[in-house]
Design a protein around this motif. Structure first.
Motif, PDB file in Angstrom:
ATOM      1  N   GLY A  35      33.093   9.444  24.580  1.00 14.81           N
ATOM      2  CA  GLY A  35      31.781   9.264  23.979  1.00 14.81           C
ATOM      3  C   GLY A  35      30.844   8.461  24.855  1.00 14.81           C
ATOM      4  N   TRP A  36      29.576   8.591  24.570  1.00 12.20           N
ATOM      5  CA  TRP A  36      28.527   7.775  25.187  1.00 12.20           C
ATOM      6  C   TRP A  36      27.797   7.031  24.074  1.00 12.20           C
ATOM      7  N   PHE A  37      27.588   5.756  24.304  1.00 12.54           N
ATOM      8  CA  PHE A  37      26.809   4.909  23.409  1.00 12.54           C
ATOM      9  C   PHE A  37      25.751   4.197  24.245  1.00 12.54           C
ATOM     10  N   ARG A  38      24.771   3.622  23.580  1.00 15.04           N
ATOM     11  CA  ARG A  38      23.751   2.865  24.302  1.00 15.04           C
ATOM     12  C   ARG A  38      23.335   1.656  23.491  1.00 15.04           C
ATOM     13  N   GLN A  39      22.826   0.671  24.195  1.00 12.64           N
ATOM     14  CA  GLN A  39      22.351  -0.538  23.535  1.00 12.64           C
ATOM     15  C   GLN A  39      21.103  -1.043  24.235  1.00 12.64           C
ATOM     16  N   ALA A  40      20.027  -1.109  23.478  1.00 15.53           N
ATOM     17  CA  ALA A  40      18.770  -1.640  23.984  1.00 15.53           C
ATOM     18  C   ALA A  40      18.689  -3.132  23.650  1.00 15.53           C
ATOM     19  N   PRO A  41      17.889  -3.890  24.385  1.00 17.57           N
ATOM     20  CA  PRO A  41      17.779  -5.334  24.121  1.00 17.57           C
ATOM     21  C   PRO A  41      17.379  -5.619  22.686  1.00 17.57           C
ATOM     22  N   GLU A  46      24.212   1.985  19.722  1.00 19.05           N
ATOM     23  CA  GLU A  46      23.854   3.242  19.077  1.00 19.05           C
ATOM     24  C   GLU A  46      24.689   4.382  19.635  1.00 19.05           C
ATOM     25  N   PHE A  47      25.176   5.233  18.765  1.00 13.02           N
ATOM     26  CA  PHE A  47      25.912   6.419  19.183  1.00 13.02           C
ATOM     27  C   PHE A  47      24.965   7.407  19.851  1.00 13.02           C
ATOM     28  N   VAL A  48      25.408   7.979  20.982  1.00 15.83           N
ATOM     29  CA  VAL A  48      24.606   8.960  21.698  1.00 15.83           C
ATOM     30  C   VAL A  48      25.243  10.345  21.635  1.00 15.83           C
ATOM     31  N   THR A  58      31.243  19.068  20.312  1.00 18.54           N
ATOM     32  CA  THR A  58      30.357  17.964  20.667  1.00 18.54           C
ATOM     33  C   THR A  58      29.510  17.570  19.466  1.00 18.54           C
ATOM     34  N   PHE A  59      29.171  16.296  19.398  1.00 19.65           N
ATOM     35  CA  PHE A  59      28.248  15.771  18.393  1.00 19.65           C
ATOM     36  C   PHE A  59      27.229  14.884  19.114  1.00 19.65           C
ATOM     37  N   TYR A  60      26.029  14.845  18.566  1.00 21.37           N
ATOM     38  CA  TYR A  60      24.961  14.063  19.178  1.00 21.37           C
ATOM     39  C   TYR A  60      24.254  13.216  18.144  1.00 21.37           C
ATOM     40  N   GLY A  61      23.759  12.069  18.602  1.00 19.96           N
ATOM     41  CA  GLY A  61      22.903  11.274  17.746  1.00 19.96           C
ATOM     42  C   GLY A  61      21.591  11.999  17.505  1.00 19.96           C
ATOM     43  N   ALA A  97      32.912   5.580  26.716  1.00 15.27           N
ATOM     44  CA  ALA A  97      34.053   5.058  25.977  1.00 15.27           C
ATOM     45  C   ALA A  97      35.071   6.161  25.732  1.00 15.27           C
ATOM     46  N   SER A  98      36.328   5.733  25.563  1.00 15.45           N
ATOM     47  CA  SER A  98      37.432   6.652  25.373  1.00 15.45           C
ATOM     48  C   SER A  98      38.117   6.370  24.040  1.00 15.45           C
ATOM     49  N   ALA A  99      38.448   7.426  23.295  1.00 13.13           N
ATOM     50  CA  ALA A  99      39.059   7.274  21.972  1.00 13.13           C
ATOM     51  C   ALA A  99      40.385   8.015  21.911  1.00 13.13           C
ATOM     52  N   PRO A 100      41.443   7.356  21.424  1.00  9.83           N
ATOM     53  CA  PRO A 100      42.756   8.002  21.324  1.00  9.83           C
ATOM     54  C   PRO A 100      42.837   8.912  20.100  1.00  9.83           C
ATOM     55  N   ARG A 101      42.064   9.958  20.122  1.00  9.32           N
ATOM     56  CA  ARG A 101      42.021  10.877  18.998  1.00  9.32           C
ATOM     57  C   ARG A 101      41.599  12.248  19.487  1.00  9.32           C
ATOM     58  N   VAL A 102      41.998  13.259  18.732  1.00 14.42           N
ATOM     59  CA  VAL A 102      41.673  14.626  19.102  1.00 14.42           C
ATOM     60  C   VAL A 102      40.245  14.963  18.682  1.00 14.42           C
ATOM     61  N   VAL A 103      39.890  14.560  17.474  1.00 15.05           N
ATOM     62  CA  VAL A 103      38.564  14.882  16.948  1.00 15.05           C
ATOM     63  C   VAL A 103      37.571  13.837  17.458  1.00 15.05           C
ATOM     64  N   PRO A 104      36.464  14.237  18.038  1.00 18.62           N
ATOM     65  CA  PRO A 104      35.487  13.272  18.543  1.00 18.62           C
ATOM     66  C   PRO A 104      34.852  12.487  17.394  1.00 18.62           C
ATOM     67  N   SER A 105      34.395  11.301  17.703  1.00 16.48           N
ATOM     68  CA  SER A 105      33.877  10.413  16.664  1.00 16.48           C
ATOM     69  C   SER A 105      32.575   9.747  17.095  1.00 16.48           C
ATOM     70  N   PRO A 106      31.632   9.583  16.167  1.00 15.38           N
ATOM     71  CA  PRO A 106      30.402   8.844  16.451  1.00 15.38           C
ATOM     72  C   PRO A 106      30.518   7.350  16.149  1.00 15.38           C
ATOM     73  N   VAL A 107      31.698   6.906  15.760  1.00 16.80           N
ATOM     74  CA  VAL A 107      31.909   5.529  15.318  1.00 16.80           C
ATOM     75  C   VAL A 107      32.512   4.710  16.453  1.00 16.80           C
ATOM     76  N   SER A 108      31.845   3.632  16.826  1.00 15.30           N
ATOM     77  CA  SER A 108      32.259   2.863  17.991  1.00 15.30           C
ATOM     78  C   SER A 108      33.642   2.225  17.827  1.00 15.30           C
ATOM     79  N   VAL A 109      34.030   1.861  16.619  1.00 13.71           N
ATOM     80  CA  VAL A 109      35.327   1.204  16.431  1.00 13.71           C
ATOM     81  C   VAL A 109      36.498   2.155  16.667  1.00 13.71           C
ATOM     82  N   ASP A 110      36.227   3.435  16.747  1.00 11.46           N
ATOM     83  CA  ASP A 110      37.281   4.414  17.033  1.00 11.46           C
ATOM     84  C   ASP A 110      37.624   4.462  18.527  1.00 11.46           C
TER      85      ASP A 110
END
Length: 124
Positions: A35-41, A46-48, A58-61, A97-110
């Motif tokens: 996944g790709w995430f971003r953070q502005a000042p 935020e999930f991207v 694929t999923f997108y914000g 970021a990398s997630a140990p799961r088959v299904v992609p996720s928009p949640v950062s804690v995954d």
């Protein structure tokens, strides 16, 4: 040791394009969603975009849908984020970021491993 290293950030004018890359080492890359995430000042992370291990899901914000494209090359252990029609509000530090799961996720804690981030600045 798992490492994620982003590259490709920089300064671009509004309407321009950038391609971010993320090199992954230390884990069986093809078994993980990315996944790709971003953070502005002053803002929350935020999930991207996210992609499953095969690259077919694929999923997108909402804020980037139709402008950004996530892809991966499992043979090279790389994931990419093509960003087109960039806007000043896309300015942020972008994290892979990398997630140990088959299904992609928009949640950062995954996601269990993160890169150090690359700065993207879009001028108006």
């Amino acid at each position: 040791q798992v490492q994620l290293v982003e590259s490709g950030g920089g300064l671009v004018q509004a309407g321009g394009s950038l391609r971010l890359s993320c090199a992954v080492s230390g884990r069986t890359f093809r078994s993980y969603a990315m996944g790709w995430f971003r953070q502005a000042p002053g803002k929350e992370r935020e999930f991207v975009a996210t992609i499953n291990w095969q690259g077919g899901i694929t999923f997108y914000g909402e804020s980037v849908k139709g402008r950004f494209t996530i892809s991966r090359d499992n043979a090279k252990n790389m994931v990419y984020l093509q960003m087109n029609s960039l806007k000043p509000e896309d300015t942020a530090v972008y994290y892979c970021a990398s997630a140990p799961r088959v299904v992609p996720s928009p949640v950062s804690v995954d996601y269990d491993y993160w890169g150090q981030g690359t700065q993207v600045t879009v001028s108006s």
